[in-house]
Write a protein that holds these residues in place. Structure first.
Motif, mmCIF file in Angstrom:
data_model
loop_
_atom_site.group_PDB
_atom_site.id
_atom_site.type_symbol
_atom_site.label_atom_id
_atom_site.label_comp_id
_atom_site.label_asym_id
_atom_site.label_seq_id
_atom_site.Cartn_x
_atom_site.Cartn_y
_atom_site.Cartn_z
ATOM 1 N N ALA A 90 4.115 4.300 0.063
ATOM 2 C CA ALA A 90 5.016 3.243 -0.399
ATOM 3 C C ALA A 90 4.512 1.876 0.060
ATOM 4 O O ALA A 90 4.568 0.890 -0.679
ATOM 5 C CB ALA A 90 6.432 3.497 0.112
ATOM 6 N N ALA A 91 4.006 1.810 1.295
ATOM 7 C CA ALA A 91 3.425 0.564 1.796
ATOM 8 C C ALA A 91 2.180 0.196 0.991
ATOM 9 O O ALA A 91 1.952 -0.981 0.664
ATOM 10 C CB ALA A 91 3.087 0.703 3.276
ATOM 11 N N LEU A 92 1.374 1.196 0.647
ATOM 12 C CA LEU A 92 0.198 0.956 -0.189
ATOM 13 C C LEU A 92 0.598 0.407 -1.555
ATOM 14 O O LEU A 92 -0.060 -0.487 -2.089
ATOM 15 C CB LEU A 92 -0.587 2.262 -0.359
ATOM 16 C CG LEU A 92 -1.756 2.222 -1.350
ATOM 17 C CD1 LEU A 92 -2.834 1.261 -0.880
ATOM 18 C CD2 LEU A 92 -2.324 3.626 -1.554
ATOM 19 N N HIS A 93 1.684 0.930 -2.090
ATOM 20 C CA HIS A 93 2.150 0.443 -3.387
ATOM 21 C C HIS A 93 2.528 -1.040 -3.322
ATOM 22 O O HIS A 93 2.204 -1.809 -4.233
ATOM 23 C CB HIS A 93 3.347 1.266 -3.860
ATOM 24 C CG HIS A 93 3.023 2.707 -4.117
ATOM 25 N ND1 HIS A 93 3.988 3.673 -4.253
ATOM 26 C CD2 HIS A 93 1.824 3.347 -4.252
ATOM 27 C CE1 HIS A 93 3.404 4.843 -4.470
ATOM 28 N NE2 HIS A 93 2.103 4.666 -4.470
ATOM 29 N N MET A 94 3.205 -1.432 -2.267
ATOM 30 C CA MET A 94 3.556 -2.850 -2.130
ATOM 31 C C MET A 94 2.302 -3.703 -1.985
ATOM 32 O O MET A 94 2.220 -4.804 -2.563
ATOM 33 C CB MET A 94 4.488 -3.052 -0.933
ATOM 34 C CG MET A 94 4.837 -4.515 -0.669
ATOM 35 S SD MET A 94 5.566 -5.354 -2.119
ATOM 36 C CE MET A 94 7.255 -4.769 -2.000
ATOM 37 N N TYR A 95 1.323 -3.227 -1.240
ATOM 38 C CA TYR A 95 0.065 -3.957 -1.123
ATOM 39 C C TYR A 95 -0.561 -4.126 -2.509
ATOM 40 O O TYR A 95 -1.097 -5.193 -2.835
ATOM 41 C CB TYR A 95 -0.892 -3.230 -0.180
ATOM 42 C CG TYR A 95 -2.214 -3.949 0.000
ATOM 43 C CD1 TYR A 95 -2.279 -5.142 0.725
ATOM 44 C CD2 TYR A 95 -3.389 -3.457 -0.565
ATOM 45 C CE1 TYR A 95 -3.483 -5.818 0.879
ATOM 46 C CE2 TYR A 95 -4.587 -4.119 -0.411
ATOM 47 C CZ TYR A 95 -4.626 -5.305 0.315
ATOM 48 O OH TYR A 95 -5.829 -5.974 0.463
ATOM 49 N N THR A 96 -0.488 -3.085 -3.330
ATOM 50 C CA THR A 96 -1.035 -3.141 -4.683
ATOM 51 C C THR A 96 -0.343 -4.213 -5.522
ATOM 52 O O THR A 96 -0.993 -4.982 -6.238
ATOM 53 C CB THR A 96 -0.889 -1.779 -5.380
ATOM 54 O OG1 THR A 96 -1.516 -0.761 -4.580
ATOM 55 C CG2 THR A 96 -1.513 -1.792 -6.762
ATOM 56 N N ILE A 97 0.975 -4.279 -5.412
ATOM 57 C CA ILE A 97 1.749 -5.289 -6.157
ATOM 58 C C ILE A 97 1.304 -6.701 -5.771
ATOM 59 O O ILE A 97 1.060 -7.554 -6.626
ATOM 60 C CB ILE A 97 3.252 -5.117 -5.890
ATOM 61 C CG1 ILE A 97 3.771 -3.832 -6.538
ATOM 62 C CG2 ILE A 97 4.037 -6.323 -6.419
ATOM 63 C CD1 ILE A 97 5.195 -3.480 -6.146
ATOM 64 N N VAL A 98 1.195 -6.927 -4.471
ATOM 65 C CA VAL A 98 0.843 -8.271 -3.997
ATOM 66 C C VAL A 98 -0.604 -8.605 -4.351
ATOM 67 O O VAL A 98 -0.918 -9.731 -4.762
ATOM 68 C CB VAL A 98 1.088 -8.385 -2.480
ATOM 69 C CG1 VAL A 98 0.646 -9.753 -1.965
ATOM 70 C CG2 VAL A 98 2.563 -8.160 -2.157
#
Length: 245
Positions: A168-176
């Protein structure tokens, strides 16, 4: 010839993705924490007639290893066309919210999140020089907050406090990351390979590495009209491919 770096590529989904992209004409830098195992994997692909594959020692949790890999690849090519952040660990199961050790969280996040950040930042200069740069972060539908909180979802009872939290943290990094690169030729996406039978899950998965490799490679090969900043899971939504974060 286009180039791609795949982390954690000496076996499983990473190796299959390397195979598929080599067949598409890419020169593949096969990142492996254990160089000997990486070289063995590269020889396996060479034996299949895929000569444009070479092993690179790369421990995503080790800053010196990442910088050494950057320097080595930089000597071999002036441009990196694609980066696939595939290396990941689960931290073992079960992962109860009230029972998982903080040390387990730290270990898993070191690979699955901090390793991705470290590698991406190290190679972004080579990626910026590519005409159509692509970054694929290998995510997990099990880390979709929306799906994981839906009792109707088929994997609703497959819970874990550590590995899904890291993804989930990786997904947020991807968004940013996609947002920061929005006015460039970059395409940056999180791609779920599906519940794949690999060492990562004790081969309990129901999908094949061939299916998983195809799903990941597709978003390296995507054209200028392709998506960016999206969460793709063709296992869950085969028509549109996109699922909620």
């Amino acid at each position: 010839m286009k180039t791609v770096l795949i982390t954690g590529a000496n076996k499983g989904i990473g190796l299959e993705t390397a195979r598929q992209l080599a067949r598409q004409g890419y020169h593949v830098f096969l990142g492996s924490r254990d160089l000997v195992r990486g070289q063995q994997a590269a020889r396996q692909l060479h034996a299949e007639g895929l000569s444009e594959v070479e092993a690179i020692q790369l421990d995503v949790t080790n800053a010196d290893s990442v910088q050494a890999a950057r320097a080595e690849i930089g000597r071999k090519t002036p441009v990196l066309d694609a980066l696939i952040n595939n290396a990941a660990i689960t931290g073992g199961m079960p992962q109860a919210a009230l029972g998982a050790a903080v040390a387990t969280f730290q270990e898993v996040f070191a690979t699955n999140v901090f390793g991705v950040v470290q590698v991406t930042q190290a190679f972004i200069d080579l990626l910026r020089l590519a005409p159509q740069p692509r970054i694929v972060n290998v995510g997990s539908s099990g880390a979709s907050l929306t799906l994981s909180s839906d009792p109707a979802w088929k994997y609703y009872h497959h819970k874990g406090a550590v590995y899904p939290a890291s993804k989930a943290a990786l997904h947020m990094y991807t968004i940013v990351l996609a947002y920061e690169l929005r006015d460039t030729p970059f395409k940056v996406n999180a791609v779920d390979p599906g519940f794949t039978a690999t060492d990562l899950n004790g081969h309990r998965g129901t999908g094949t590495v061939q299916e998983a490799g195809t799903r990941i490679a597709k978003y390296v090969l995507v054209g200028d009209d392709g998506p960016t900043g999206k969460f793709i899971s063709e296992e869950n939504t085969p028509v549109t491919g996109e699922i909620p974060w």
